[in-house]
Design an enzyme around this catalytic site. Structure first.
Site, PDB file in Angstrom:
ATOM      1  N   GLU A  86       0.821  -1.218   0.000  1.00  0.00           N
ATOM      2  CA  GLU A  86       0.000   0.000   0.000  1.00  0.00           C
ATOM      3  C   GLU A  86       0.857   1.272   0.000  1.00  0.00           C
ATOM      4  O   GLU A  86       1.681   1.486   0.901  1.00  0.00           O
ATOM      5  CB  GLU A  86      -0.924  -0.002   1.230  1.00  0.00           C
ATOM      6  CG  GLU A  86      -1.910   1.160   1.206  1.00  0.00           C
ATOM      7  CD  GLU A  86      -3.034   1.031   2.241  1.00  0.00           C
ATOM      8  OE1 GLU A  86      -3.411  -0.110   2.594  1.00  0.00           O
ATOM      9  OE2 GLU A  86      -3.519   2.076   2.688  1.00  0.00           O
ATOM     10  N   LYS A 264      -8.050  -0.764  11.125  1.00  0.00           N
ATOM     11  CA  LYS A 264      -7.382  -1.192   9.885  1.00  0.00           C
ATOM     12  C   LYS A 264      -6.151  -0.328   9.645  1.00  0.00           C
ATOM     13  O   LYS A 264      -5.093  -0.815   9.224  1.00  0.00           O
ATOM     14  CB  LYS A 264      -8.366  -1.106   8.715  1.00  0.00           C
ATOM     15  CG  LYS A 264      -7.871  -1.754   7.422  1.00  0.00           C
ATOM     16  CD  LYS A 264      -7.063  -0.847   6.530  1.00  0.00           C
ATOM     17  CE  LYS A 264      -6.689  -1.518   5.226  1.00  0.00           C
ATOM     18  NZ  LYS A 264      -5.835  -0.683   4.359  1.00  0.00           N
ATOM     19  N   ASP A 280       3.970 -14.172  12.140  1.00  0.00           N
ATOM     20  CA  ASP A 280       2.664 -14.671  11.704  1.00  0.00           C
ATOM     21  C   ASP A 280       1.651 -13.519  11.748  1.00  0.00           C
ATOM     22  O   ASP A 280       1.148 -13.155  12.818  1.00  0.00           O
ATOM     23  CB  ASP A 280       2.259 -15.817  12.648  1.00  0.00           C
ATOM     24  CG  ASP A 280       0.947 -16.471  12.277  1.00  0.00           C
ATOM     25  OD1 ASP A 280       0.142 -15.848  11.558  1.00  0.00           O
ATOM     26  OD2 ASP A 280       0.711 -17.603  12.721  1.00  0.00           O
ATOM     27  N   HIS A 379      -2.064  10.236  -1.274  1.00  0.00           N
ATOM     28  CA  HIS A 379      -2.043   9.001  -2.065  1.00  0.00           C
ATOM     29  C   HIS A 379      -1.699   9.319  -3.512  1.00  0.00           C
ATOM     30  O   HIS A 379      -0.891   8.657  -4.134  1.00  0.00           O
ATOM     31  CB  HIS A 379      -3.430   8.356  -2.059  1.00  0.00           C
ATOM     32  CG  HIS A 379      -3.585   7.316  -0.993  1.00  0.00           C
ATOM     33  ND1 HIS A 379      -2.803   6.195  -0.935  1.00  0.00           N
ATOM     34  CD2 HIS A 379      -4.431   7.223   0.042  1.00  0.00           C
ATOM     35  CE1 HIS A 379      -3.162   5.460   0.097  1.00  0.00           C
ATOM     36  NE2 HIS A 379      -4.147   6.073   0.720  1.00  0.00           N
TER      37      HIS A 379
HETATM   38  C1  MEV Z   1      -6.317   3.155   4.667  1.00  0.00           C
HETATM   39  O1  MEV Z   1      -5.558   2.022   4.330  1.00  0.00           O
HETATM   40  C2  MEV Z   1      -6.375   3.333   6.179  1.00  0.00           C
HETATM   41  C3  MEV Z   1      -7.294   4.454   6.657  1.00  0.00           C
HETATM   42  O2  MEV Z   1      -8.604   4.239   6.170  1.00  0.00           O
HETATM   43  C4  MEV Z   1      -7.296   4.394   8.184  1.00  0.00           C
HETATM   44  C5  MEV Z   1      -8.292   5.294   8.851  1.00  0.00           C
HETATM   45  O3  MEV Z   1      -9.338   5.583   8.243  1.00  0.00           O
HETATM   46  O4  MEV Z   1      -8.040   5.659  10.007  1.00  0.00           O
HETATM   47  C6  MEV Z   1      -6.841   5.801   6.184  1.00  0.00           C
END
Ligand code: MEV
Length: 427
Positions: A86, A264, A280, A379
């Site tokens: 990513e 995430k 792992d 990004h």
């Molecule tokens: C993207 O990979 C992760 C985000 O969505 C995390 C978040 O929203 O805090 C930017």
């Protein structure tokens, strides 16, 4: 941690070539440059080595490995290898670490490396009494467990405690014995699974039932690491941004829909370091997600933020961190070995510290982007950079091509090639 790392503050690393970056990493960690040759795909994990790691091997899959800069963890500078597909993840972690270092970087604390294995016992007529009988026999059961792993005992680890839970399901009440094992510098799955299998029949006998499952729990809630950092208000962009970040974190605490995305983002950092070091990823992810469910049964954010007395933002992240330095791919994968050498960690605990600090940095960076300009601009400029370099831009051409791709709103390789040709013709 070794003391060879002089600084993690490698400004301008992104503008260097890959070879220059490796040289800088080697110089700043004391790792011999030749050891980093394994990061070259042709000399990394060979098919023959891969063939010993899993079954039915047909090849290997490569991922980019980047190095996050600016991290100070427990007073030491450390360069953090991250394996991820990513864009923006490595840059974002480095940015947040730069802000954290203004107030001294990240500090961590941990429990002992205690993993647990479960033995499920069925058909017990007197579960409460069975629990008591098992606890009375704890010494015998722990001895039996420890007989399985003399090496672990020599290293100072071993089975420490027996816990017994009664788990009421729709089918019946199970007696579930937990072996709590200090696994030292191992991830520990093999050690605790071997012990659980060895004690299962005796546990069944004492409980008066039939043992069935014998396996570790990935809810490794006795093996947690916490990271804390103070993020300087001014470097964050001012007091208003601090307030907005507190609101961003509050939504993640209150709302499972936001918490899942927030977590995430944390895992973007955590998984990348876990993967780069050959650990792992699924075990760490299972532990993290189970930890995100509070005692009230509600899924929430793994991290917490407050404004401190100086108006700075304090972030705290706690999660189970079952990672090791011995066994499995950590030893067998040449890139994992190089990553561990770059980190200079000598215990699993130090590795856990780095991983959780990286998760906190990643989280802060994502929240800050979301609470300010949004994540798409960053990004897009990284994406444009990749496209410019792939089109052949080098040196100061890169920034010029990137600027044009963004202003033309055409981040595509054929456009990059055209812009580059124009630039070169104009010189
Ligand atoms: C993207 O990979 C992760 C985000 O969505 C995390 C978040 O929203 O805090 C930017």
């Amino acid at each position: 941690m070794t003391t060879t790392s002089t600084t993690s503050r490698l400004a301008g690393l992104r503008d260097r070539t890959v070879a220059e970056r490796r040289r800088l990493i080697a110089e700043n960690t004391g790792v011999e440059l030749a050891r980093l040759d394994v990061l070259e795909p042709v000399s990394g994990l060979q098919v023959e080595q891969a063939n010993h790691l899993i079954e039915n091997v047909i090849g290997v899959m490569s991922l980019p490995v980047g190095v996050a800069t600016n991290f100070t963890i427990n007073g030491r500078d450390v360069l953090v290898p991250m394996a991820t597909e990513e864009a923006s993840v490595v840059a974002a972690a480095s940015n947040a670490a730069r802000i954290a270092r203004v107030r001294g970087g990240f500090t961590t604390s941990s429990t002992a490396p205690l993993m647990q294995a479960q033995v499920q016992v069925l058909d017990v007529v007197d579960p409460e009494a069975a629990r008591a009988r098992l606890l009375e026999a704890a010494d015998e059961i722990l001895r039996l467990a420890n007989d399985q792993d003399p090496l672990l005992i020599r290293l100072g680890g071993g089975a420490r405690e027996l816990l017994v839970r009664l788990v009421r399901s729709q089918v019946q009440t199970y007696v579930v014995a937990h072996l709590v094992v200090d696994v030292r510098d191992a991830m520990g799955a093999n050690a605790v699974n071997t012990m659980a299998e060895a004690v299962a029949s005796r546990v069944g006998e004492i409980a008066g039932g039939r043992p069935l499952l014998r396996i570790l729990t990935n809810k490794a809630d006795l093996r947690v690491t916490r990271a804390r950092a103070v993020f300087d208000a001014e470097s964050l962009g001012g007091p208003e941004i601090v307030d907005n970040l507190v609101h961003a974190a509050a939504l993640a605490e209150a709302d499972p829909y936001r918490a899942a995305t927030h977590n995430k983002g944390i895992m973007n950092g955590i998984t990348a370091v876990v993967l780069a070091t050959g650990n792992d990823t699924r075990a760490v992810e299972a532990g993290a997600h189970s930890h995100a469910v509070g005692p009230d049964g509600r899924y929430t954010s793994l991290s917490h933020y407050e404004k401190d007395a100086d108006g700075d933002l304090v972030g705290v992240l706690e999660l189970p961190m079952p990672v090791g330095l011995v066994g499995g791919a950590t030893k067998a994968h040449p890139v994992a070995r190089a990553a561990l050498a770059i980190l200079g960690v000598t215990t699993a605990q130090q590795l856990a510290d780095v991983i959780v600090a990286t998760g906190l940095a990643q989280n802060l960076a994502a929240m800050r982007a979301l609470a300010t300009e949004g994540i798409q601009r960053g990004h897009m400029s990284l994406h444009a950079r990749n496209i410019a370099v792939t089109a052949g831009a080098s040196g100061d051409e890169v920034d010029k091509v990137v600027a044009r791709l963004i202003s033309d709103r055409a981040i595509r390789s054929e456009h990059a090639e055209m812009v580059l040709a124009e630039l070169r013709a104009a010189q």
